[in-house]
Design an enzyme around this catalytic site. Structure first.
Site, short mmCIF file in Angstrom:
data_model
loop_
_atom_site.label_atom_id
_atom_site.label_comp_id
_atom_site.label_asym_id
_atom_site.label_seq_id
_atom_site.Cartn_x
_atom_site.Cartn_y
_atom_site.Cartn_z
N PHE A 116 -21.77 2.94 -6.12
CA PHE A 116 -21.58 4.39 -6.15
C PHE A 116 -20.47 4.83 -7.09
O PHE A 116 -20.14 6.01 -7.16
CB PHE A 116 -21.30 4.91 -4.73
N SER A 171 -5.61 -14.30 0.94
CA SER A 171 -6.37 -13.22 0.32
C SER A 171 -6.51 -13.55 -1.16
O SER A 171 -5.51 -13.82 -1.84
CB SER A 171 -5.63 -11.89 0.52
N ASN A 172 -7.74 -13.55 -1.63
CA ASN A 172 -8.04 -13.81 -3.05
C ASN A 172 -7.71 -15.24 -3.49
O ASN A 172 -7.43 -15.49 -4.66
CB ASN A 172 -7.29 -12.81 -3.96
N TRP A 191 -13.24 -7.33 0.73
CA TRP A 191 -12.72 -6.05 0.27
C TRP A 191 -13.67 -5.47 -0.80
O TRP A 191 -14.39 -6.20 -1.44
CB TRP A 191 -11.29 -6.16 -0.24
N LEU A 243 -18.75 -2.23 -0.86
CA LEU A 243 -19.85 -1.47 -1.48
C LEU A 243 -19.91 -1.71 -2.98
O LEU A 243 -20.83 -1.23 -3.66
CB LEU A 243 -19.69 0.03 -1.20
N GLY A 244 -18.97 -2.49 -3.49
CA GLY A 244 -18.99 -2.83 -4.91
C GLY A 244 -18.91 -1.59 -5.79
O GLY A 244 -18.24 -0.60 -5.47
N TYR A 253 0.84 -1.20 0.00
CA TYR A 253 0.00 0.00 0.00
C TYR A 253 0.87 1.26 0.00
O TYR A 253 1.85 1.35 0.76
CB TYR A 253 -0.95 0.02 1.20
#
Length: 289
Positions: free
Chosen positions: A208, A152-153, A201, A204-205, A49
């Site tokens: 928006f 993860s994933n 993760w 909210l997809g 990150y």
């Protein structure tokens, strides 16, 4: 089985630093305080990150905050070798025993802590060797540098490959009202069978972020649900995730004060079953099969 107790919603730090918000040390310190004051005590990191800079920036803010370490939980991920921030010519994955150990120790230095509550392997690699991963995790756990281990994933079969050698407690996957494949492709079934807790993760997809038929349908429905429940659309979407029996933990990346203050309302809300299915139906654009 998990040894850690994470907050019902996790604060995602991916956008706190160089990649987006560029928070100062003081702003990051205030954000940590705000999250904890609102019962969001778990913070999700990854070494990459901010092109390998955000962990250290968070660590400075954490040290300045004087918050007791036991009042928060820290998650971090390793394995992705980016071309930005490191001397790599090609983006790739690295899961050798020595690298995993080095990466965790580097994250601990950056975060200014003695241990991670959860270590995740960021993305699966075709070249990963389960035995070597297990050796690294076993050593890190025996030294007290990590408590729980997860992925993860990872798909169900990739998870099983690792789980045959070492306990897997979490798997962080993309899951939302607009990306609901994990509840259909066997991923969540597998996790429930093996006591693996999913994290979500981008919870909210694209509701928006994109103006397409799918999101228009969802926004029309959400407007009605907002009036019914007297809560924000984002709160309702998080509640939709929390309703799933796999006990998914959403990772919220917002730095908006009002939204952070409202996040835990999603935990208190139990959507009516028909409203839950209505959200899924509007996302699909058809009735439930």
């Amino acid at each position: 089985m998990t040894k850690t107790k994470l907050s019902p919603i996790i604060a995602g730090t991916m956008n706190w630093g160089l990649w987006d918000k560029k928070l100062t040390t003081k702003e990051m310190e205030n954000m940590i305080q705000l999250c904890i004051e609102n019962s969001i005590t778990t913070f999700d990191h990854a070494d990459i990150y901010g092109s390998y800079t955000t962990e250290a920036e968070f660590g400075k803010a954490f040290a300045a905050s004087n918050i007791a370490r036991e009042k928060m939980q820290l998650i971090s991920k390793c394995g992705i070798q980016h071309t930005q921030g490191r001397d790599n010519k090609v983006k790739h994955y690295e899961y050798s025993k020595d690298y995993i150990i080095w990466s965790v120790e580097n994250s601990l230095r950056n975060l200014q802590t003695d241990y991670l509550d959860v270590l995740l392997l960021h993305r699966p690699s075709p070249l990963m060797q389960a035995d070597e991963i297990a050796e690294a995790v076993t050593r890190l756990q025996s030294e007290g540098k990590i408590i729980d281990f997860g992925l993860s994933n990872f798909t169900a079969s990739q998870t099983e490959l690792i789980r045959q050698k070492i306990d897997v407690s979490y798997n962080q996957v993309q899951f939302s009202a607009t990306h609901f494949e994990p509840m259909l492709d066997g991923s969540f079934d597998y996790m429930q069978l093996h006591n693996i807790r999913p994290m979500s993760w981008n919870p909210l997809g694209t509701v928006f972020r994109e103006d397409i038929e799918q999101t228009r349908r969802l926004k029309m429905l959400l407007a009605k649900l907002v009036a019914k429940y007297h809560l924000g659309a984002d709160t309702i979407l998080l509640s939709w995730i929390l309703r799933h029996p796999a006990k998914v933990i959403p990772i919220a990346g917002t730095v908006n004060v009002a939204r952070i203050q409202a996040l835990m309302k999603a935990v208190e809300l139990t959507l009516d079953k028909e409203d839950w299915f209505a959200i899924w139906s509007e996302s699909m654009g058809e009735k439930v099969p």
